[in-house]
Design a protein around this motif. Structure first.
Motif, short mmCIF file in Angstrom:
data_model
loop_
_atom_site.label_atom_id
_atom_site.label_comp_id
_atom_site.label_asym_id
_atom_site.label_seq_id
_atom_site.Cartn_x
_atom_site.Cartn_y
_atom_site.Cartn_z
N PRO A 1 0.84 -1.20 0.00
CA PRO A 1 0.00 0.00 0.00
C PRO A 1 0.87 1.25 0.00
O PRO A 1 2.05 1.20 0.37
N THR A 2 0.30 2.37 -0.41
CA THR A 2 1.09 3.60 -0.52
C THR A 2 1.63 4.06 0.83
O THR A 2 2.69 4.68 0.89
N ASP A 3 0.94 3.75 1.92
CA ASP A 3 1.41 4.17 3.24
C ASP A 3 2.27 3.13 3.91
O ASP A 3 2.63 3.25 5.07
N GLY A 4 2.63 2.07 3.20
CA GLY A 4 3.46 1.00 3.76
C GLY A 4 2.62 0.00 4.53
O GLY A 4 1.40 0.03 4.52
N GLY A 5 3.29 -0.91 5.20
CA GLY A 5 2.58 -1.91 5.98
C GLY A 5 1.93 -2.97 5.12
O GLY A 5 2.40 -3.27 4.02
#
Length: 83
Positions: free
Chosen positions: A18-22
Motif C-alpha cells: 500500500p502507498t502508506d506502507g505496511g
C-alpha cells in the motif's frame, strides 16, 4: 460489487505494498477504492474483497511466555544432533 476490470486492477494493486506502507487491510482497500474509483466503501467491504481475492489475515505467531531466551535457543541449535 466489483466489475471484472476493477477486480483485476485491485488484485494487481494488492500484490504490491500500500502507498502508506505496511500490509493491506480492509480500511486500506476501502481508501484505495475511494481514491481510485471515487466510490464510498465501508472497511468491512474492503476486508470482504480481500478475502474473495484469496488474501488472508497475516499476523505473527505469539511467542510462548516460557520460551527460552535467544542465547539459550542458539546454544540448543548448536548442540542438537537431531533425531
Amino acid at each position: 460489487k466489483l466489475s471484472d476490470d476493477r477486480r483485476a486492477e485491485l488484485f494487481a494493486a494488492l500484490k504490491g505494498r500500500p502507498t502508506d506502507g505496511g500490509l493491506w487491510s480492509g480500511p486500506k482497500v476501502a481508501r484505495y477504492a475511494a481514491q481510485r474509483w471515487g466510490v464510498v466503501v465501508r472497511p468491512e467491504t474492503g476486508w470482504r474483497w480481500l478475502r474473495k481475492l484469496g488474501f488472508t489475515l497475516q499476523v505473527p505467531r505469539p511467542s510462548h511466555p516460557r520460551a527460552a531466551d535467544p542465547p539459550t535457543q542458539n546454544r540448543w541449535k548448536k548442540t542438537y544432533a537431531g533425531a
